[in-house]
Enzyme design. Structure first.
Site, short mmCIF file in Angstrom:
data_model
loop_
_atom_site.label_atom_id
_atom_site.label_comp_id
_atom_site.label_asym_id
_atom_site.label_seq_id
_atom_site.Cartn_x
_atom_site.Cartn_y
_atom_site.Cartn_z
N THR A 182 11.13 11.12 22.60
CA THR A 182 9.82 10.97 21.94
C THR A 182 9.76 11.90 20.74
O THR A 182 9.34 11.50 19.64
CB THR A 182 8.68 11.30 22.93
OG1 THR A 182 8.86 10.51 24.10
CG2 THR A 182 7.31 11.03 22.33
N SER A 200 14.09 4.52 26.50
CA SER A 200 13.90 3.90 27.81
C SER A 200 14.54 2.51 27.82
O SER A 200 15.17 2.10 28.79
CB SER A 200 12.41 3.75 28.14
OG SER A 200 11.91 4.92 28.74
N LYS A 210 3.32 -1.11 20.63
CA LYS A 210 4.41 -0.17 20.35
C LYS A 210 5.77 -0.86 20.53
O LYS A 210 6.64 -0.76 19.65
CB LYS A 210 4.30 1.00 21.33
CG LYS A 210 5.13 2.20 20.99
CD LYS A 210 5.09 3.24 22.12
CE LYS A 210 3.71 3.82 22.35
NZ LYS A 210 3.70 4.90 23.36
N LYS A 224 6.37 -2.77 30.13
CA LYS A 224 7.05 -1.47 30.06
C LYS A 224 6.04 -0.40 29.71
O LYS A 224 5.23 -0.57 28.81
CB LYS A 224 8.13 -1.54 28.96
CG LYS A 224 8.98 -0.29 28.85
CD LYS A 224 10.17 -0.31 29.79
CE LYS A 224 10.86 1.03 29.93
NZ LYS A 224 10.15 1.95 30.87
N LYS A 233 1.22 0.13 31.91
CA LYS A 233 0.94 1.57 32.07
C LYS A 233 0.42 1.79 33.47
O LYS A 233 -0.28 0.95 34.03
CB LYS A 233 -0.12 2.03 31.06
CG LYS A 233 -0.14 3.53 30.86
CD LYS A 233 1.09 3.96 30.06
CE LYS A 233 0.96 5.27 29.37
NZ LYS A 233 1.85 5.34 28.20
N ASN A 268 6.40 18.05 26.88
CA ASN A 268 7.74 17.54 26.55
C ASN A 268 7.83 17.14 25.08
O ASN A 268 8.76 17.53 24.37
CB ASN A 268 8.10 16.37 27.47
CG ASN A 268 9.47 15.81 27.12
OD1 ASN A 268 10.43 16.55 26.92
ND2 ASN A 268 9.57 14.50 27.03
N1 GLU Z 1 5.10 7.13 28.33
C1 GLU Z 1 5.85 6.87 27.13
C2 GLU Z 1 4.98 6.15 26.12
O1 GLU Z 1 3.77 6.24 26.16
C3 GLU Z 1 7.17 6.20 27.40
C4 GLU Z 1 7.10 4.86 28.05
C5 GLU Z 1 8.44 4.32 28.47
O2 GLU Z 1 9.43 4.97 28.26
O3 GLU Z 1 8.45 3.21 29.04
O4 GLU Z 1 5.46 5.54 25.21
#
Ligand code: GLU
Length: 426
Positions: free
Chosen positions: A201, A360, A105, A81, A117, A232
């Site tokens: 976030t 998410s 995370k 994810k 990613k 954002n």
């Molecule tokens: N890009 C965000 C992060 O770095 C969200 C990732 C997601 O929602 O999967 O955590």
């Protein structure tokens, strides 16, 4: 491989290589927990990294080929994810590091995911909507066999948004021949997005600030803050902090920075950014050097843009009591040690910005169930998860007398190692 091992074991990571920083952080936490050497051996590299070329028909009729990546770090706790970033400075080392941070995370938050990613080297600010749509669709066609709701679920990241997620979901669904909303999160509400995701976030970050302030005895209604990056995350944090009575005295974005000792009004700044494209044109404050935003005498500093902004060169000048990392990887390894020695409390990225991936996760769950929750339910669940993750991190850092960053890594790696043991990987 031998060279890589040497790099990891014997040397400090190079200041600006996020991949080496991520490896070093994981290594340090594995040693502190006295985990089996196999844990680090498995986690030190992503399981798979895909590099793709994406030809796009540009508006002038010419074809331009873009380079994109998708890194899948590990699936030990579940499907991978993590977001997709569109930025001119995207590179493979960065995407690998970001996928490793996503693993940690997700585990800190107790989500059933590993880290992933993606990124495309491009400048979306210089592209038309049509060009962006073709690039989004091209990227998904290139990685379609690599992703999926039970394999790897992308989402927004730097310079990508809900509209782009909609195009990507649509393209993936066309390839499969049926609607697959759960392949990607951060979608618009009308296409199966979750209420609360767009601000998640920021909301999550502010929950961690409230938790940390409580433990530090910092009165938020009398506190000041500066925010580096007004996208954002940064802009929504500004809004939420203002509602708690925090005075946001300085902000910056890629166009420049502004300062006002009496506080910068969120609504006026929002109008300015909407109409002019940058906070630098804001009339209700004076222009300052963007570097200064980091070193002002404020209570709370929020880096909310890109990696490597707090470095060995400026860490010594940081005066905030609390740093909340809304960005991924804003603090280099050396800078982190300097801040720790100075007694500055850092809420690490893998906790401070985890609200995004947490909602998410809620979006993905709702897509799988085809059953959607009201905003209150999403926000209440988010708050519960953030507070629990903060407590577990805080307790771990107290128990082992380490920073919150190390505490968060240790919480995460404990869970990951337990899963590896049960699977028979160690
Ligand atoms: N890009 C965000 C992060 O770095 C969200 C990732 C997601 O929602 O999967 O955590």
């Amino acid at each position: 491989m031998a060279t890589m091992l040497q790099t990891v074991h014997n040397h400090a990571p190079s200041e600006d290589n996020p991949f080496q920083i991520a490896q070093q952080q994981i290594k340090k936490a594995c040693s502190a927990l006295k985990l089996e050497p196999a844990v680090f051996e498995i986690l030190k590299e992503p399981a798979q990294v895909l590099s793709v070329s994406i030809p796009v028909k540009m508006d002038d009729g010419k074809v331009k080929t873009f380079t994109g990546f998708r890194s899948q770090h590990t699936n030990v706790l579940g499907p991978c994810k993590g977001g997709i970033r569109f930025h001119p400075r995207v590179n493979m080392e960065e995407i690998k590091a970001l996928s490793m941070w996503m693993t940690i995370k997700c585990s800190v938050l107790g989500l059933p995911y590993g880290g992933g990613k993606g990124g495309v080297i491009c400048n979306p600010k210089e592209m038309s909507l049509g060009e962006l749509e073709r690039l989004c669709r091209g990227y998904i066609r290139a990685v379609a066999s690599f992703i999926g709701p039970d394999r790897d679920i992308p989402a927004p990241d730097v310079y990508t948004n809900a509209q782009m997620m909609a195009w990507m979901m649509d393209e993936y669904s066309k390839i499969q021949g049926y609607n697959v909303p759960a392949v990607i999160t951060g979608k618009p509400i009308a296409l199966g997005g979750s209420l609360g995701r767009a601000e998640a976030t920021a909301t999550g970050c502010v929950h961690t600030i409230v938790e940390a302030a409580g433990r530090l005895g910092l009165d938020l209604s009398a506190a000041t803050a500066s925010i580096q990056g007004w996208g954002n995350a940064g802009s929504n944090i500004h809004y939420l902090l203002s509602r708690l009575g925090v005075k946001v005295v300085a902000v910056s974005d890629s166009g420049g920075a502004v300062y006002n000792a009496d506080g910068i009004d969120y609504n006026s700044l929002y109008m300015c950014k909407q109409t002019t494209g940058s906070v630098v044109h804001f009339q209700g404050g004076k222009k300052i050097d963007p570097e200064e935003v980091l070193t002002l005498p404020v209570d709370i500093l929020i880096p909310a843009a890109l990696e490597n902004v707090i470095t060995a060169a400026n860490a010594g000048q940081i005066k905030a009591r609390l740093v909340a990392e809304a960005a991924n990887g804003p603090t280099t390894y050396e800078a982190d040690e300097i801040l720790h020695e100075k007694g500055i409390v850092v809420i690490p990225d893998i906790l401070a910005n985890a609200g995004g991936v947490t909602v998410s996760y809620f979006e993905w769950v709702q897509n799988m169930m085809h059953y959607y929750w009201p905003a209150e339910e999403v926000n209440q669940k988010l708050q519960g998860k953030m507070i629990q993750a903060f407590r577990e991190t805080y307790d771990m850092s107290r128990k082992h007398r380490v920073s919150l960053r190390m505490g968060a890594y240790m919480v995460a790696l404990d869970r990951i190692a337990a899963a590896m043991r049960l699977r028979g990987w160690l």
